[in-house]
Design an enzyme around this catalytic site. Structure first.
Site, PDB file in Angstrom:
ATOM      1  N   GLU A  33       0.853  -1.159  -0.136  1.00 31.53           N
ATOM      2  CA  GLU A  33       0.108  -0.089  -0.130  1.00 31.53           C
ATOM      3  C   GLU A  33       0.739   1.175   0.089  1.00 31.53           C
ATOM      4  OE1 GLU A  33      -3.497   2.298   2.608  1.00 31.53           O
ATOM      5  OE2 GLU A  33      -2.682   0.301   3.293  1.00 31.53           O
ATOM      6  N   ARG A 259       6.374 -12.921   9.496  1.00 33.54           N
ATOM      7  CA  ARG A 259       6.823 -11.725   9.275  1.00 33.54           C
ATOM      8  C   ARG A 259       8.146 -11.596  10.002  1.00 33.54           C
ATOM      9  NH1 ARG A 259       3.529  -6.646  11.445  1.00 33.54           N
ATOM     10  NH2 ARG A 259       5.340  -5.916  10.883  1.00 33.54           N
ATOM     11  N   LYS A 269       4.234   1.049  10.512  1.00 33.33           N
ATOM     12  CA  LYS A 269       4.512   2.170   9.453  1.00 33.33           C
ATOM     13  C   LYS A 269       3.617   3.456   9.872  1.00 33.33           C
ATOM     14  CE  LYS A 269       3.938   0.726   4.608  1.00 33.33           C
ATOM     15  NZ  LYS A 269       3.407   0.892   3.509  1.00 33.33           N
TER      16      LYS A 269
END
Length: 548
Positions: A33, A259, A269
């Site tokens: 994104e 992850r 983020k």
């Protein structure tokens, strides 16, 4: 002969799919994104998705999941493309965007309504949360759940035309409000957002959610293996529900891997953006940031990041990787490849009293101790030189292997000198050293009877480069800055120390932006990218602290 590395679970799965004919070719995708700069966790995903495609002769798409114009920007799009290329990968065909599929996604939303599998809901956000239930209690059906197909289609079109305010209506899938997986409790497909989009402008004022868009984008692009991190495992039933209930051209499958979590680092983020917005760092590409842009500016290399991602492997569970493993990968790459140079971070002048004032000469040094392909360096030499302040003491014990009054030390790749006198200022600080040069000591082999205590770096005062050095360290002084309290309280106050008027070999004045060097005995440094001023950033120190 090196042992063949065993396949990770995703490689095993793809290999089986190809061998059994489930797929004749594979296509993966990297779908960020564009709401911030990529970080080291994304680097792992990039290496994985593009690497799987390379390993099995397939293709990998770069697709921007740009469904939220409120947080996205062209700046992020451009930075992400630069990061992928810098890491050494390229995508198949043109760059893709979720926004390119908005017309198709809207038609599929209408399809679900016509099939009685979606409806327009008027509950506000607070009411929707109350109706949704909890992990232990089922949700309740929305009072708008049984709206007629005709009414929902009409309201959806009017939402699209901008007739309603933000937050007043959403389109929801009609699945099961008592489902054990909360993601299946009539999830939202479309929200009203009256904001311009960086790709589509003002065309849309409703936007699909990530959950609705993602799987359908995979289907449109013919993705065979949709590789996600573990937080999307609970979303997989919804991913599969959409694929089964829509007239999609393909049926991709989603698989999850653990992850990357790194010690002494935050990977959110939102928190990285907070660091930027509140000026705790100079920007997304601040060399202390765990962003790919920050690492690039600090002097990390693409090869070292790819090596690190290979070292940590691909697993089915989350874990925390010691940041020392990343630092080891960087040092190992730079030790093998970075050209050498001498730099004096805190200059102290040395006058060689028995060296003629009008004499200069050119000495030489290897570009790298183990690389014949790197050019030999030319080192100007004259009566006045600089050494580091830390390399001189008036008195010292036998363990001190540098310059001491009455003692001898070798100047690296040059002569042996002996300190005779320390010149001081009014406060008693040493500002200059008087020393004599021992002739016949040029080279690494000691002359008869000459036993220098050690070897130090130096720079000729008459012909050198002057620059600023940024000494970067870890941004956080706690191994788990995210644990418990406010992560900003864990900021390392010494994460940046700026040294002005450093001096180095004259060739450093012509260093290309981003060029990396080992400053002998000091560490690894690279030419900074910001402004015209000559600045070198410390990439990492010389010593490897080891890792678990």
């Amino acid at each position: 002969m090196a042992e063949e590395k065993p396949l990770n679970f995703l490689e095993q799965l793809i290999k089986k799919d190809l061998e059994t004919g489930v797929h004749t070719a594979i296509r993966t995708r990297f779908p960020p994104e564009p709401n911030g700069y990529l970080h080291i966790g994304h680097a792992k995903s990039i290496c994985l998705n593009f690497g799987l495609a390379q390993t099995f002769g397939g293709e990998c798409n770069l697709r921007f999941d740009d469904t939220n114009p409120a947080k996205e920007d062209v700046e992020y799009v451009e930075s992400i493309m630069a990061d992928v290329r810098w890491l050494g990968f390229d995508w198949s065909g043109e760059v893709r965007y979720a926004s390119s599929y908005f017309d198709t996604l809207y038609e599929w939303a209408q399809y679900l309504v016509k099939e009685g599998k979606a409806y327009v809901c008027d509950l506000n956000a607070e009411e929707a949360r109350a109706y949704r239930g909890t992990l232990t209690e089922p949700g309740k059906n929305s009072p708008y759940r049984e709206r007629s197909v005709e009414e929902s289609l009409d309201l959806l079109e009017r939402m699209k035309q901008g007739e309603f305010d933000e937050g007043t209506k959403v389109l929801r899938a009609k699945i099961d409000m008592a489902h054990g997986n909360i993601n299946m409790r009539d999830p939202i497909l479309y929200r009203i957002r009256k904001q311009a989009h960086h790709q589509t402008g003002d065309k849309w004022c409703i936007y699909p959610t990530y959950d609705f868009a993602h799987g359908q984008e995979d289907a449109i692009e013919g993705i065979t293996h949709s590789i996600c991190t573990l937080e999307f495992a609970d979303h997989r039933p919804l991913y599969e529900w959409f694929i089964e209930n829509l007239p999609v051209p393909a049926k991709p499958r989603q698989f999850e891997f653990g992850r990357l979590n790194l010690s002494y680092t935050v990977m959110s983020k939102r928190k990285l953006k907070q660091l930027v917005d509140e000026n705790h760092v100079s920007g997304w590409d601040d060399p202390r940031m765990p962003t790919i842009a920050g690492y690039r500016r600090r002097g990390y290399t693409p090869a070292s990041l790819r090596k690190f991602c290979d070292m940590i492997g691909v697993t089915k569970s989350d874990g925390v990787v010691d940041v020392a493993m990343l630092e080891h990968a960087i040092r190992d790459d730079l030790d093998k490849n970075a050209p050498r140079a001498m730099c004096v971070l805190r200059p102290l002048k040395v006058v060689l009293t028995n060296y003629p004032a009008d004499k200069t000469e050119s000495l030489t040094a290897p570009g790298h101790p183990n690389r014949d392909d790197l050019p030999v360096r030319t080192l100007p030499f004259g009566r006045e030189i600089y050494i580091d302040q830390e390399d001189f003491r008036e008195e010292a014990n036998k363990k001190y292997k540098r310059l001491v009054l009455g003692k001898r030390v070798r100047l690296r790749n040059a002569y042996v000198i002996e300190a005779e006198e320390a010149i001081k200022d009014e406060q008693g600080g040493v500002i200059e050293i008087r020393a004599r040069l021992l002739e016949e000591t040029l080279g690494e082999d000691p002359a008869d009877g000459v036993k220098p205590k050690g070897v130090i770096q130096w720079v000729a005062a008459h012909d050198c480069a002057t620059f600023t050095v940024n000494l970067y360290d870890r941004l956080f002084n706690e191994a788990a800055p995210d644990a418990g309290g406010e992560f900003l309280q864990c900021l390392n106050p010494d994460s940046l120390v700026v040294l002005e008027n450093c001096v180095g070999e004259k060739g450093l004045a012509e260093a290309a932006v981003g060029a990396g060097y080992q400053f002998e005995r000091e560490g690894y440094f690279c030419r900074d990218t910001s402004g015209e001023k000559l600045i070198f950033n410390r990439t990492i120190g010389l010593r490897d602290s080891g890792f678990k």
